[in-house]
Structure formats: structure tokens, C-alpha cells
Design an enzyme around this catalytic site. Sequence first.
Site, PDB file in Angstrom:
ATOM      1  N   CYS A 110       0.812  -1.231   0.000  1.00 28.86           N
ATOM      2  CA  CYS A 110       0.000   0.000   0.000  1.00 28.86           C
ATOM      3  C   CYS A 110       0.843   1.279   0.000  1.00 28.86           C
ATOM      4  O   CYS A 110       0.346   2.350  -0.335  1.00 28.86           O
ATOM      5  CB  CYS A 110      -0.955  -0.008   1.181  1.00 28.86           C
ATOM      6  SG  CYS A 110      -2.123  -1.370   1.064  1.00 28.86           S
TER       7      CYS A 110
ATOM      8  N   HIS B  94      -3.724   7.007   1.833  1.00 30.39           N
ATOM      9  CA  HIS B  94      -4.017   5.716   1.213  1.00 30.39           C
ATOM     10  C   HIS B  94      -5.411   5.299   1.692  1.00 30.39           C
ATOM     11  O   HIS B  94      -5.727   5.409   2.881  1.00 30.39           O
ATOM     12  CB  HIS B  94      -2.964   4.693   1.636  1.00 30.39           C
ATOM     13  CG  HIS B  94      -3.401   3.286   1.406  1.00 30.39           C
ATOM     14  ND1 HIS B  94      -3.804   2.838   0.179  1.00 30.39           N
ATOM     15  CD2 HIS B  94      -3.543   2.234   2.263  1.00 30.39           C
ATOM     16  CE1 HIS B  94      -4.153   1.562   0.280  1.00 30.39           C
ATOM     17  NE2 HIS B  94      -4.010   1.170   1.532  1.00 30.39           N
TER      18      HIS B  94
ATOM     19  N   ASN C   2     -10.160  -0.486  -1.337  1.00 30.18           N
ATOM     20  CA  ASN C   2      -8.720  -0.309  -1.148  1.00 30.18           C
ATOM     21  C   ASN C   2      -8.012  -0.875  -2.388  1.00 30.18           C
ATOM     22  O   ASN C   2      -8.054  -2.079  -2.623  1.00 30.18           O
ATOM     23  CB  ASN C   2      -8.311  -1.068   0.118  1.00 30.18           C
ATOM     24  CG  ASN C   2      -6.830  -1.016   0.404  1.00 30.18           C
ATOM     25  OD1 ASN C   2      -6.025  -0.683  -0.463  1.00 30.18           O
ATOM     26  ND2 ASN C   2      -6.464  -1.364   1.623  1.00 30.18           N
TER      27      ASN C   2
END
Length: 335
Positions: free
Chosen positions: A116, A262, A292
Site C-alpha cells: 500500500c 491511502h 482499497n
Amino acid sequence: MNTVYSSIKGLGFYVPDNIVTNDDLTQYMDTSDAWIQERTGIKQRRYFTYGKDTNASMGAAASRMALDRAGLEPSAVDLIVYATITPDYYFPGSAFLMQRELGLEGIGVIDIRNQCSGFVYALSIADQFIKTGMYKTVLVVGSEIQSSFLNKSNEGRGVAVIFGDGAGAAVLQATTDPEHRILSTHLHADGRYAEDLYVRDPGSSREGQWISEATLADGQYNVTMNGNTVFKHAVVRFMEVINESLTANGYQPEDLSLLVPHQANIRISGYVQQQMNLPDEKVFNNIQQYGNTTAASIPIALTEAFEQGRIKPGDLVCLAAFGSGFTWASALIKW
Ligand code: UT7
């Protein structure tokens, strides 16, 4: 001689057409729209279409948009830095495939695997290459096809509902203007938590062949996550790395124009926002639409924020990430 910095000249993103709502997921697993929205903020995500989308083709689509908006032809690019944990092949990485698709044979490409935080790591690498004077124009990409890595049964529901597919890109160019540039980047990792969010197989350190009946039976080729541990570390590290970027440049949280975190979980962003006392208009969230998307989440969010007029010249913009590794990173940008 003037000091060379880098600035973001163009942004782009691509998401597959296939919209998968929370209700759609109830066909495969015991879950509900209410649970997913309450625990994560997610309403829907995109899944790639087999035969149409590849990791590299999505990266290329995002890159074409970013280059177009920068007013540049692909031939202007000196280097590609490509972040993904879901490459089309085990090797070579998708950077090679995207380079081919853009017709940029010959230039250097770097594949980044930092989960990520991958896009912020990639941005930092691009920034260093530009600051040393080695390259003038660097294409930075984050692209993920995660839908094929998920266990979409009851067993995998705690993980499967949060992830989606997509790609984002940024074109960085050299500048001598100190007022509009990437101010600094900050990279961290802690490998002690590697197995708290990981895909174990296929791996090299196995008995016999790296893909065997035993590894297939184990099912460890899907994402495994210790969600609570990840959550607890995320809220702490997000705050730390945002503050680190502000302190390094002599700013306070109230100086921020926009935080683009993020997109991990709306509750993580919400906690950080509350702790840093930031009003709603200073934190960008689009996890509701895309879930996500790992390395793609920051460039997709940044592009949408820009498109919506949430970023203007002179704004102080912070990108911050946390994810598997563990890894966490930030970039502070004077737009
Ligand atoms: O990108 C960076 C990496 N990832 C993250 O940052 C993710 C961080 N973690 C999280 O966002 C959260 O931990 C999750 C959203 C993944 C899970 O939320 P949670 O509040 O930590 O839920 P939980 O795992 O503690 O599960 C609570 C309950 C359990 O039931 P019991 O034991 O209380 O009866 C689960 O079985 O919710 C159940 N559950 C579900 N129910 C409906 C777990 N997944 C689901 C589901 N639908 N999809």
C-alpha cells in the site's frame, strides 16, 4: 547552478468498468452492505474484466491520461517507476509490459513491490532520480488487479470485501522553481510484521516445487490479513509519518491544504483526521467508490481530488500510506 527539484505535471487514473457493489458480494459470502459500510466506508469497488484489462493495460491507460494532461508525448518519458503487488507475470514485472504498450522500448523501468506504500515509494525514487539530474521526466504508476487474489467465500470475507482493482499515474518533471515542487518524502518499513498481511504462495523457499498440490491445498495464495493488528499499527504510523513530513519542512497540521491518505478504511482516515484536527474539506476520501486499491489508491485519489478542484497552485498537499510489510511513507508537496 540552480537546485533541481521535481514537480507533478500531470495525473491520470483508470478503473475497470465492472462495478461490484456490497450487495453483489452477498452472492458469494455471508456479508451485508450495512456491515461493510459501517466497518470500512466502502459502497462498491471495481473488478477487472478478464480478456480486456491487464495490470499493465490499466497502468498504460492511467499513464496516457497523465501524460496528456501534462501536455507530453510518451516519448518525453526517461524512466518508468511502477508499483504493484499484483503483476501480470511473476517476472518480468508489469513495468516492462506497460513500457511495451506505450512504445517506450529502451528506457529504464523499475518495478516496486511495497504494497500500500508502493506509490509513495515509487514517487520518492522518481524524485531522487530527478534531483540528481539523471532524468528529467519520470512516469510513476500504481496499478493493481486484486480481485483474482481474494478468497471470495465466507472464509475470506474479512479481507475480500475491502480490496478492489484500478490504476493511477503521475508524471514528474524537473523544475528549478522552489515554490511548486515535492518538498520531501519519508519512507519506513518494519519486517517484523510481514505475516500480518501477506500472500505466502507461490514462494521460492518451499520443499520441492514452489507450486505443488500441498500449496494449492493450503490456499495460501489468497491474501491473509490480521485486520485488527493492521488497523492498530496503521492509525499510529499514519499520524507519525504525516507529522514527520510537516516537521521536516517547518509546517504544522493546520498549514495542510489537503491530506490524501491511502484509502485503507474510512475509519482509519477518520481517526487520523480527528486526531490532527483537520476539517472534512482537508481530507480526501474516495474509498466509498473503489475500496482499497493498494498501490493505486493514492494516485487515483490524488487525480480525483485534482479533477474536483480540491488542489490549487500553492497548496500544501500530503500523501500518506500504510500497509503490508509493514510499510509506511509520506510525501509533502507544494503544488
Ligand atoms: O491497506 C492497508 C491494509 N489494510 C488495512 O488497513 C485494513 C485494516 N483493518 C481493517 O480495516 C479492519 O480490521 C477490517 C475492516 C478488515 C475488519 O473490521 P473489524 O472491525 O476489525 O472486524 P473484525 O475482523 O474484528 O470482525 C468483527 C466481526 C467478526 O464476527 P464475530 O467474531 O464478532 O462474531 C467477523 O467474523 O465481523 C465478522 N466479519 C464480517 N461480517 C460480515 C468479518 N468480515 C465480515 C464481513 N461481513 N465481510
